[in-house]
Structures are given as C-alpha cells and as structure tokens.
Design a protein around this motif. Structure first.
Motif, short mmCIF file in Angstrom:
data_model
loop_
_atom_site.label_atom_id
_atom_site.label_comp_id
_atom_site.label_asym_id
_atom_site.label_seq_id
_atom_site.Cartn_x
_atom_site.Cartn_y
_atom_site.Cartn_z
N GLY A 155 0.90 -2.62 2.59
CA GLY A 155 1.70 -2.01 1.55
C GLY A 155 3.13 -2.52 1.57
N LEU A 156 3.50 -3.20 2.65
CA LEU A 156 4.84 -3.77 2.80
C LEU A 156 4.82 -5.30 2.71
CD1 LEU A 156 5.84 -1.55 5.81
CD2 LEU A 156 7.00 -1.52 3.61
N GLY A 162 -6.71 -8.90 -1.10
CA GLY A 162 -6.56 -7.45 -1.00
C GLY A 162 -5.61 -6.89 -2.04
N ALA A 163 -5.61 -7.43 -3.26
CA ALA A 163 -4.61 -7.05 -4.25
C ALA A 163 -4.63 -5.56 -4.54
CB ALA A 163 -4.83 -7.84 -5.55
N ALA A 164 -5.79 -4.99 -4.78
CA ALA A 164 -5.86 -3.57 -5.13
C ALA A 164 -5.44 -2.69 -3.96
CB ALA A 164 -7.28 -3.21 -5.59
N TYR A 165 -5.89 -3.05 -2.76
CA TYR A 165 -5.55 -2.25 -1.58
C TYR A 165 -4.06 -2.32 -1.28
CZ TYR A 165 -5.96 -0.37 3.17
OH TYR A 165 -5.83 0.40 4.30
N CYS A 166 -3.49 -3.53 -1.34
CA CYS A 166 -2.06 -3.68 -1.09
C CYS A 166 -1.26 -2.91 -2.12
CB CYS A 166 -1.66 -5.16 -1.14
SG CYS A 166 -2.37 -6.17 0.18
N ALA A 167 -1.67 -2.99 -3.38
CA ALA A 167 -0.96 -2.27 -4.45
C ALA A 167 -1.04 -0.77 -4.25
CB ALA A 167 -1.53 -2.67 -5.81
N ALA A 168 -2.22 -0.29 -3.86
CA ALA A 168 -2.39 1.15 -3.64
C ALA A 168 -1.53 1.65 -2.50
CB ALA A 168 -3.86 1.47 -3.37
N LYS A 169 -1.47 0.89 -1.41
CA LYS A 169 -0.68 1.32 -0.26
C LYS A 169 0.83 1.19 -0.52
CE LYS A 169 -3.96 2.60 2.56
NZ LYS A 169 -4.10 4.02 2.94
N ALA A 170 1.22 0.21 -1.32
CA ALA A 170 2.63 0.12 -1.71
C ALA A 170 3.01 1.31 -2.58
CB ALA A 170 2.87 -1.19 -2.46
N ALA A 171 2.13 1.69 -3.49
CA ALA A 171 2.39 2.85 -4.33
C ALA A 171 2.44 4.13 -3.50
CB ALA A 171 1.32 2.96 -5.41
N LEU A 173 3.61 4.46 -0.57
CA LEU A 173 4.94 4.56 0.03
C LEU A 173 5.93 5.19 -0.94
CD1 LEU A 173 5.36 1.18 1.93
CD2 LEU A 173 5.63 3.46 2.90
N HIS A 174 5.89 4.79 -2.19
CA HIS A 174 6.83 5.34 -3.17
C HIS A 174 6.45 6.79 -3.51
CE1 HIS A 174 10.39 3.97 -5.12
NE2 HIS A 174 10.04 4.55 -6.26
N LEU A 175 5.15 7.07 -3.55
CA LEU A 175 4.72 8.45 -3.75
C LEU A 175 5.26 9.34 -2.64
CD1 LEU A 175 2.98 10.60 -5.19
CD2 LEU A 175 1.07 9.87 -3.72
N THR A 176 5.25 8.84 -1.41
CA THR A 176 5.81 9.59 -0.28
C THR A 176 7.24 10.02 -0.57
OG1 THR A 176 4.40 8.43 1.32
CG2 THR A 176 6.42 9.45 2.17
N LYS A 177 8.05 9.11 -1.08
CA LYS A 177 9.46 9.42 -1.34
C LYS A 177 9.60 10.41 -2.50
CE LYS A 177 10.70 4.78 0.21
NZ LYS A 177 11.27 3.47 -0.16
N GLN A 250 10.24 9.21 4.86
CA GLN A 250 10.38 8.01 5.70
C GLN A 250 9.02 7.39 6.02
OE1 GLN A 250 13.52 6.96 6.23
NE2 GLN A 250 14.11 8.78 5.05
N LYS A 251 9.06 6.16 6.50
CA LYS A 251 7.86 5.50 7.00
C LYS A 251 8.01 5.27 8.50
CE LYS A 251 9.40 0.83 5.64
NZ LYS A 251 10.63 1.19 4.92
#
Length: 261
Positions: A155-156, A162-171, A173-177, A250-251
C-alpha cells in the motif's frame, strides 16, 4: 501446532475483561494470532470468516470459549451488520475492531478481470468500511475504543501483478486517517502494516520453504529473518492498549526494516 485454550473472561476481572473484540479474517494466519492475543488480554473475541469451516472450528477448539468464530462475508454489508448486532447483544459494545480480512490475487493487470478487482478491493477496503460502519456507533459512548486496520507494505510501495491489492491497501491507509478524524476522541484508528510474516499463505506465495527463495527474501530484510505472527500480535496489543492512547491516524510498520518509510 495447537494453542492452549483461553478461558472465557470472568466477571469482575481486569479492566476491559469480557469486552467485545471483533476480528475479520480472524481464524487463519495473522488474523488467528490477533484473535488469540485479544482473547488473552481478556476480550470476548468474535472472529469473522467467510469460507474455511475447518479453520474456524479448529480456532474455536484450540483457543477455547473466549473466541467464537462467526461466518460473515465482509463484502456483504447486511451480513456484517447482522453479525455485529448479534455479537453486541451477546457481549455488549465492541472495544476493539480489527479489519484484517484480505484477498490477494497475483496477476498482471491486463490479464486480471473486473470480477477479481471487486473481490480484492471489496474484501480489503469495503470489508473495513462495512465492519467499522457496523461497530463504530456502539463504540462512541465509551471513550477508549480502538480500530486497527491491517495494511500491507504494497500500500506504500507498488509492485507488479498486484494493482488491485496495492490500490486497496493504499486506500485503507487514507481511510484510517479519515476515520481517525471522524471518530475522535472516543475511538482511535490506526493502521498496522506487517512485513513478511510466517504464515501458510506467505510461505506458499513466496516459496519460503525453499532455501534459495527464502534467502533471496532475507537479503532485503535488515533483521535477517521472517516475522512470527506473535510479533504482529505484539504490535496490535500496543495499538489497542492505553500505552498508545495518544496515537491515532498513524501507521505502524512491522517489517524488520525492509522498507524504511
């Protein structure tokens, strides 16, 4: 290897004893270790799973009455809401929510399909939305609750296949915030990001049971080893504990120094 059962929390125990913790994907791999750790902290754990009935029953048998495995597809908002409503009726409002469920389909982008994207993104991202949306209203009346989203280093840092997985995990992170902002101050929301961790899935995907393949991975990890699921559970324990009461949005990356962000 079997794990010693965890007794159901007794009334009048330590602060928080018997309070509800909900863990998605909580019967296998890292998720099972997180369920076990929360049970040992005194929580009543509802471990959500979607398909592997054998793993669910083994989790209940191994971890004992403190952990209850419940079938619920996290991509189905109605199923999640029903599972949470039942858990709240049994055990009271959640104190801890762990969004751990995830699906990884490794495939070049141009050979992947919309159905696969929906599966991957639906589980990792919409699963977290659905479970947090169902649990958070019950958590707002009593300060001190914690939501932990289980992210991924991809995600970082992107990778191929792994486009879909990377995109989901990056999102995620922002959902966390976003959730940390909206649910404060009653509920803290953080993202725990494991690196290479010794689970059946990771061993199979990266052929870690092959000496050469494992050494190739270890060359990029300063600590020179693969994490145990217990070490990821240590990090979770910190994030849900009062010792991290001033940490939200935070992460926390637990990867042996592989990616130093």
């Amino acid at each position: 290897m079997s794990t010693a059962p965890v007794a159901a929390p007794a009334a009048g125990g330590p602060a928080g004893a018997g309070s509800l913790a909900v863990v998605s994907g909580g019967t296998r791999g890292i998720g099972r270790a997180l369920s076990e750790r929360l049970a040992r902290r005194g929580h009543r754990v509802v471990a959500l799973y979607v398909a592997d009935e054998e793993a669910a029953r083994a989790t209940e048998a191994d971890l004992g009455p403190a952990v209850r495995a419940v079938r619920a597809d996290v991509t189905d908002a109605g199923a999640v809401a029903a599972a949470v409503a039942d858990a709240v009726e049994r055990y009271g409002p959640p104190r801890v929510v762990v969004n751990n469920a995830g699906v990884n389909i490794d495939k070049p982008f141009l050979r992947s399909t919309p159905e696969e994207w929906h599966t991957v993104i639906g589980t990792s991202l919409f699963g977290a939305l659905n479970l947090t949306h169902a649990c958070a209203p019950h958590m707002l009346d009593e300060p001190g609750g914690s939501v932990v989203n289980i992210g991924a280093t991809t995600g970082l840092r992107p990778r191929t296949d792994g486009a879909a997985y990377c995109a989901a995990k990056a999102a995620l992170l922002h959902l966390t915030k976003c959730l940390a902002l909206e649910l404060a101050p009653a509920v803290r929301v953080n993202c725990l990001i494991p690196g290479f961790t010794w689970t059946d899935e990771v061993v199979a995907r990266f052929r870690l049971d092959d000496d050469a393949a494992r050494e190739a991975v270890l060359r990029h990890i300063p600590q020179g080893r693969i994490a145990s699921t217990a070490e990821i559970a240590d990090a979770l324990e910190f994030l849900v504990d009062s010792r991290s009461s001033y940490i939200t949005g935070q992460k926390l990356i637990v990867d042996g120094g592989q990616f130093m962000w």
